[in-house]
Design an enzyme around this catalytic site. Structure first.
Site, PDB file in Angstrom:
ATOM      1  N   THR A  25       0.818  -1.210   0.000  1.00 21.31           N
ATOM      2  CA  THR A  25       0.000   0.000   0.000  1.00 21.31           C
ATOM      3  C   THR A  25       0.856   1.267   0.000  1.00 21.31           C
ATOM      4  O   THR A  25       2.005   1.251   0.450  1.00 21.31           O
ATOM      5  CB  THR A  25      -0.888   0.001   1.276  1.00 21.31           C
ATOM      6  OG1 THR A  25      -1.519   1.260   1.413  1.00 21.31           O
ATOM      7  CG2 THR A  25      -0.070  -0.243   2.536  1.00 21.31           C
ATOM      8  N   ASP A  26       0.265   2.367  -0.448  1.00 21.76           N
ATOM      9  CA  ASP A  26       0.971   3.653  -0.393  1.00 21.76           C
ATOM     10  C   ASP A  26       1.064   4.188   1.040  1.00 21.76           C
ATOM     11  O   ASP A  26       1.831   5.103   1.322  1.00 21.76           O
ATOM     12  CB  ASP A  26       0.296   4.689  -1.307  1.00 21.76           C
ATOM     13  CG  ASP A  26      -1.156   4.995  -0.952  1.00 21.76           C
ATOM     14  OD1 ASP A  26      -1.690   4.375  -0.007  1.00 21.76           O
ATOM     15  OD2 ASP A  26      -1.759   5.844  -1.628  1.00 21.76           O
TER      16      ASP A  26
ATOM     17  N   LYS B 282       2.207  -3.209   7.384  1.00 20.62           N
ATOM     18  CA  LYS B 282       2.480  -3.383   5.945  1.00 20.62           C
ATOM     19  C   LYS B 282       3.922  -2.975   5.637  1.00 20.62           C
ATOM     20  O   LYS B 282       4.606  -3.626   4.848  1.00 20.62           O
ATOM     21  CB  LYS B 282       1.501  -2.557   5.098  1.00 20.62           C
ATOM     22  CG  LYS B 282       0.065  -3.038   5.110  1.00 20.62           C
ATOM     23  CD  LYS B 282      -0.151  -4.422   4.536  1.00 20.62           C
ATOM     24  CE  LYS B 282       0.027  -4.504   3.042  1.00 20.62           C
ATOM     25  NZ  LYS B 282      -0.370  -5.827   2.497  1.00 20.62           N
TER      26      LYS B 282
ATOM     27  N   ASN C 162     -12.009  14.047   0.893  1.00 20.76           N
ATOM     28  CA  ASN C 162     -13.128  13.160   1.271  1.00 20.76           C
ATOM     29  C   ASN C 162     -14.481  13.855   1.133  1.00 20.76           C
ATOM     30  O   ASN C 162     -15.441  13.281   0.630  1.00 20.76           O
ATOM     31  CB  ASN C 162     -12.956  12.679   2.718  1.00 20.76           C
ATOM     32  CG  ASN C 162     -11.770  11.737   2.861  1.00 20.76           C
ATOM     33  OD1 ASN C 162     -11.334  11.109   1.891  1.00 20.76           O
ATOM     34  ND2 ASN C 162     -11.229  11.648   4.065  1.00 20.76           N
TER      35      ASN C 162
HETATM   36  P1  NAD Z   1      -9.728  -7.175   2.292  1.00 24.06           P
HETATM   37  O1  NAD Z   1      -9.745  -6.902   3.754  1.00 24.06           O
HETATM   38  O2  NAD Z   1     -10.927  -6.910   1.473  1.00 24.06           O
HETATM   39  O3  NAD Z   1      -9.345  -8.715   2.058  1.00 24.06           O
HETATM   40  C1  NAD Z   1      -8.353  -9.371   2.788  1.00 24.06           C
HETATM   41  C2  NAD Z   1      -8.536 -10.869   2.614  1.00 24.06           C
HETATM   42  O4  NAD Z   1      -7.490 -11.553   3.352  1.00 24.06           O
HETATM   43  C3  NAD Z   1      -9.871 -11.405   3.148  1.00 24.06           C
HETATM   44  O5  NAD Z   1     -10.468 -12.264   2.211  1.00 24.06           O
HETATM   45  C4  NAD Z   1      -9.477 -12.158   4.417  1.00 24.06           C
HETATM   46  O6  NAD Z   1     -10.334 -13.258   4.707  1.00 24.06           O
HETATM   47  C5  NAD Z   1      -8.064 -12.631   4.072  1.00 24.06           C
HETATM   48  N1  NAD Z   1      -7.255 -12.869   5.266  1.00 24.06           N
HETATM   49  C6  NAD Z   1      -7.117 -12.059   6.345  1.00 24.06           C
HETATM   50  N2  NAD Z   1      -6.322 -12.639   7.265  1.00 24.06           N
HETATM   51  C7  NAD Z   1      -5.924 -13.825   6.748  1.00 24.06           C
HETATM   52  C8  NAD Z   1      -5.078 -14.880   7.217  1.00 24.06           C
HETATM   53  N3  NAD Z   1      -4.491 -14.802   8.424  1.00 24.06           N
HETATM   54  N4  NAD Z   1      -4.871 -15.956   6.431  1.00 24.06           N
HETATM   55  C9  NAD Z   1      -5.471 -16.032   5.209  1.00 24.06           C
HETATM   56  N5  NAD Z   1      -6.298 -15.088   4.722  1.00 24.06           N
HETATM   57  C10 NAD Z   1      -6.520 -13.991   5.477  1.00 24.06           C
HETATM   58  O7  NAD Z   1      -8.462  -6.408   1.735  1.00 24.06           O
HETATM   59  P2  NAD Z   1      -8.251  -5.661   0.332  1.00 24.06           P
HETATM   60  O8  NAD Z   1      -8.736  -4.279   0.442  1.00 24.06           O
HETATM   61  O9  NAD Z   1      -8.739  -6.542  -0.754  1.00 24.06           O
HETATM   62  O10 NAD Z   1      -6.654  -5.606   0.302  1.00 24.06           O
HETATM   63  C11 NAD Z   1      -5.894  -6.682  -0.245  1.00 24.06           C
HETATM   64  C12 NAD Z   1      -4.430  -6.349  -0.147  1.00 24.06           C
HETATM   65  O11 NAD Z   1      -4.153  -5.168  -0.874  1.00 24.06           O
HETATM   66  C13 NAD Z   1      -3.942  -6.084   1.280  1.00 24.06           C
HETATM   67  O12 NAD Z   1      -2.656  -6.634   1.412  1.00 24.06           O
HETATM   68  C14 NAD Z   1      -3.900  -4.568   1.387  1.00 24.06           C
HETATM   69  O13 NAD Z   1      -2.926  -4.166   2.300  1.00 24.06           O
HETATM   70  C15 NAD Z   1      -3.536  -4.201  -0.030  1.00 24.06           C
HETATM   71  N6  NAD Z   1      -4.010  -2.871  -0.502  1.00 24.06           N
HETATM   72  C16 NAD Z   1      -5.319  -2.517  -0.368  1.00 24.06           C
HETATM   73  C17 NAD Z   1      -5.757  -1.289  -0.890  1.00 24.06           C
HETATM   74  C18 NAD Z   1      -7.201  -0.853  -0.808  1.00 24.06           C
HETATM   75  O14 NAD Z   1      -7.519   0.267  -1.193  1.00 24.06           O
HETATM   76  N7  NAD Z   1      -8.118  -1.689  -0.363  1.00 24.06           N
HETATM   77  C19 NAD Z   1      -4.844  -0.433  -1.519  1.00 24.06           C
HETATM   78  C20 NAD Z   1      -3.501  -0.822  -1.609  1.00 24.06           C
HETATM   79  C21 NAD Z   1      -3.102  -2.060  -1.110  1.00 24.06           C
HETATM   80  O1  DAU Z   2      -4.151   3.996   0.473  1.00 26.75           O
HETATM   81  C1  DAU Z   2      -4.366   2.606   0.409  1.00 26.75           C
HETATM   82  C2  DAU Z   2      -5.190   2.171   1.585  1.00 26.75           C
HETATM   83  O2  DAU Z   2      -6.503   2.652   1.356  1.00 26.75           O
HETATM   84  C3  DAU Z   2      -5.190   0.661   1.804  1.00 26.75           C
HETATM   85  O3  DAU Z   2      -3.896   0.231   2.113  1.00 26.75           O
HETATM   86  C4  DAU Z   2      -6.145   0.276   2.926  1.00 26.75           C
HETATM   87  O4  DAU Z   2      -6.211  -1.139   3.036  1.00 26.75           O
HETATM   88  C5  DAU Z   2      -7.518   0.820   2.591  1.00 26.75           C
HETATM   89  O5  DAU Z   2      -8.411   0.534   3.648  1.00 26.75           O
HETATM   90  C6  DAU Z   2      -7.462   2.319   2.335  1.00 26.75           C
HETATM   91  O6  DAU Z   2      -7.140   3.024   3.571  1.00 26.75           O
HETATM   92  P1  DAU Z   2      -7.879   4.405   3.980  1.00 26.75           P
HETATM   93  O7  DAU Z   2      -7.781   4.542   5.435  1.00 26.75           O
HETATM   94  O8  DAU Z   2      -7.415   5.510   3.120  1.00 26.75           O
HETATM   95  O9  DAU Z   2      -9.393   4.016   3.503  1.00 26.75           O
HETATM   96  P2  DAU Z   2     -10.812   4.269   4.211  1.00 26.75           P
HETATM   97  O10 DAU Z   2     -11.850   3.899   3.203  1.00 26.75           O
HETATM   98  O11 DAU Z   2     -10.884   3.641   5.551  1.00 26.75           O
HETATM   99  O12 DAU Z   2     -10.819   5.841   4.415  1.00 26.75           O
HETATM  100  C7  DAU Z   2     -10.696   6.725   3.299  1.00 26.75           C
HETATM  101  C8  DAU Z   2     -10.716   8.144   3.853  1.00 26.75           C
HETATM  102  O13 DAU Z   2     -12.031   8.418   4.352  1.00 26.75           O
HETATM  103  C9  DAU Z   2      -9.781   8.375   5.016  1.00 26.75           C
HETATM  104  O14 DAU Z   2      -9.279   9.702   4.944  1.00 26.75           O
HETATM  105  C10 DAU Z   2     -10.667   8.237   6.247  1.00 26.75           C
HETATM  106  C11 DAU Z   2     -12.016   8.726   5.742  1.00 26.75           C
HETATM  107  N1  DAU Z   2     -13.210   8.082   6.353  1.00 26.75           N
HETATM  108  C12 DAU Z   2     -13.267   6.742   6.376  1.00 26.75           C
HETATM  109  C13 DAU Z   2     -14.357   6.100   6.914  1.00 26.75           C
HETATM  110  C14 DAU Z   2     -14.434   4.583   6.986  1.00 26.75           C
HETATM  111  C15 DAU Z   2     -14.251   8.880   6.817  1.00 26.75           C
HETATM  112  O15 DAU Z   2     -14.201  10.114   6.743  1.00 26.75           O
HETATM  113  N2  DAU Z   2     -15.340   8.242   7.342  1.00 26.75           N
HETATM  114  C16 DAU Z   2     -15.434   6.894   7.434  1.00 26.75           C
HETATM  115  O16 DAU Z   2     -16.462   6.380   7.957  1.00 26.75           O
END
Ligand code: NAD
Ligand code: DAU
Length: 349
Positions: free
Chosen positions: A131-132, A160, A255
């Site tokens: 992640t960033d 991470k 946001n």
């Molecule tokens: P998510 O929470 O939707 O999914 C995570 C998955 O991992 C789930 O299916 C969960 O069951 C599984 N998991 C958790 N713990 C586990 C364990 N101990 N063993 C096996 N499986 C397990 O997450 P996501 O948003 O899809 O993110 C996926 C990856 O991408 C993560 O590594 C996250 O750090 C990275 N990432 C996410 C974002 C984002 O915006 N969501 C951005 C950049 C990087």
């Molecule tokens: O940047 C990559 C990351 O983006 C990933 O590594 C993470 O797994 C992913 O969850 C996401 O992290 P953020 O914390 O940026 O995402 P989130 O959707 O939780 O929040 C986005 C922005 O919105 C952040 O500034 C917090 C704000 N927020 C979030 C929630 C859940 C609110 O204002 N209200 C809320 O209820």
């Protein structure tokens, strides 16, 4: 026939990566390993159940013996590692789960790869999806590049960052063929509604308060999840061993501006008078340690490997809203039971 282990494939991004690899590469055999935590959901992969090159295995990456046995029986050539605890707010209330899955789980996978790939490190690849947030926060200006020093602030981003360091250490110390990518915020279908965009869609749909932390001034750089999956495909196949790529949308939104846009889209789609959903916006106590701004410079990925985002944000957001409105059963299933407990503890709204 290449044998792939994709971890976390039942989650948001993982399900899109699994779908892309299963459908694009019929000659790859894909094993999706997932613990099925609250965030994992096999309904995300229903369309793949009968594919001959796909198999699901339930298991925990924190269990080293289990991972070793899986490597032994499946003889993987490649790992794409996405399994993680991924929500910043949950990391603030329960950091140890993040250390276990994100740090220990990653090191367990690296250990198995090191052991079972001995003598063929060059032909086997370990891809770590990161992640960033490891870079910390930006002020008003600047972008994160691959050279930006790590400076994580939340327990999630610290875990991470630690896992990224271990992946690089296994490349530098043992010669494992590793690749890392650091991506900005994703959005799209199958996104669990604890995260800002799907949470807001669900609340607007149900005419419930939409919680915005602080003054809504924080900035995130949003990328359509299928563009991230395509970037992972490109990086997996083309990157040099030990390399790192930043992935981002060049798409920064405060946001509050994003939520206002979402309100306008939802009013139109739900046939409500303009301005109805904006009244749901509720400013709540800020997230502790809340990073002000993330923005990715993905020039390296664009220049070296020819990837760029395919969708404009407004179009992607419309598609995302359409998906949530058309998949009411999915949304209702993931927001019942335990989610309600989580929601009331987190928001007290
Ligand atoms: P998510 O929470 O939707 O999914 C995570 C998955 O991992 C789930 O299916 C969960 O069951 C599984 N998991 C958790 N713990 C586990 C364990 N101990 N063993 C096996 N499986 C397990 O997450 P996501 O948003 O899809 O993110 C996926 C990856 O991408 C993560 O590594 C996250 O750090 C990275 N990432 C996410 C974002 C984002 O915006 N969501 C951005 C950049 C990087
Ligand atoms: O940047 C990559 C990351 O983006 C990933 O590594 C993470 O797994 C992913 O969850 C996401 O992290 P953020 O914390 O940026 O995402 P989130 O959707 O939780 O929040 C986005 C922005 O919105 C952040 O500034 C917090 C704000 N927020 C979030 C929630 C859940 C609110 O204002 N209200 C809320 O209820």
């Amino acid at each position: 026939m290449k044998k792939f282990l994709i971890t976390g494939g039942a989650g948001f991004i993982g399900s899109h990566v699994v779908r892309r690899f299963v459908n694009t590469y019929p000659d790859y055999n894909i094993v999706n390993l997932d613990k099925l935590t609250y965030a994992g959901n096999l309904a995300n992969l229903k369309d793949l159940e009968d594919k001959p090159n796909y198999r699901f295995v339930k298991g925990d990456i924190v269990d080293q013996q289990f991972i070793d046995e899986l490597f032994e029986t499946e003889q993987f050539d490649a790992v794409i590692h996405l399994a993680a605890e991924s929500h910043v707010d949950r990391s603030i209330t329960n950091p140890i789960e993040f250390v276990l899955t994100n740090v220990v789980g990653t090191v367990n996978l690296l250990n198995s790869a090191r052991k079972f790939w001995k003598g063929r490190y060059e032909e086997c690849r370990f891809y770590h999806v990161s992640t960033d947030e490891v870079y910390g926060t930006l002020g008003e200006d600047g972008l994160f590049t691959e050279e930006t020093p790590y400076d994580p602030h939340s327990p999630y981003s610290a875990s991470k960052a630690s896992s990224d360091h271990f992946v690089r250490a296994y490349h530098d110390t043992y010669g494992l063929n590793t690749v890392i990518s650091n991506c900005s915020n994703n959005y799209g279908s199958y996104h669990f509604p604890e995260k800002l965009i799907p949470l807001a869609i669900n609340n607007i749909k149900n005419s419930k308060a939409v919680p915005v932390y602080g003054k809504g001034e924080n900035v995130r750089d949003w990328l359509w999840v299928e563009d991230h999956a395509r970037a992972i495909d490109v990086v997996f196949h083309k990157a040099r061993a030990g390399d790192t790529y930043n992935i981002g949308g060049h798409n920064e939104w405060k946001n509050i501006d994003l939520i206002r846009l979402l309100c306008r889209i939802m009013d139109r789609k739900l046939g409500r008078a303009e301005g109805t959903s904006e009244k749901l916006i509720t400013f709540v106590t800020d997230r502790a340690g809340h990073d002000l701004r993330y923005a990715i410079d993905s020039t390296k990925l664009q220049r070296e490997l020819g990837w760029s985002p395919s969708l404009q944000f407004e179009e992607g957001l419309e598609k995302t809203v359409d998906w949530y409105l058309a998949n009411e059963e999915w949304l209702n299933n993931v927001t019942s039971g335990k989610y309600q407990e989580y929601y009331s503890q987190q928001y007290k709204l």
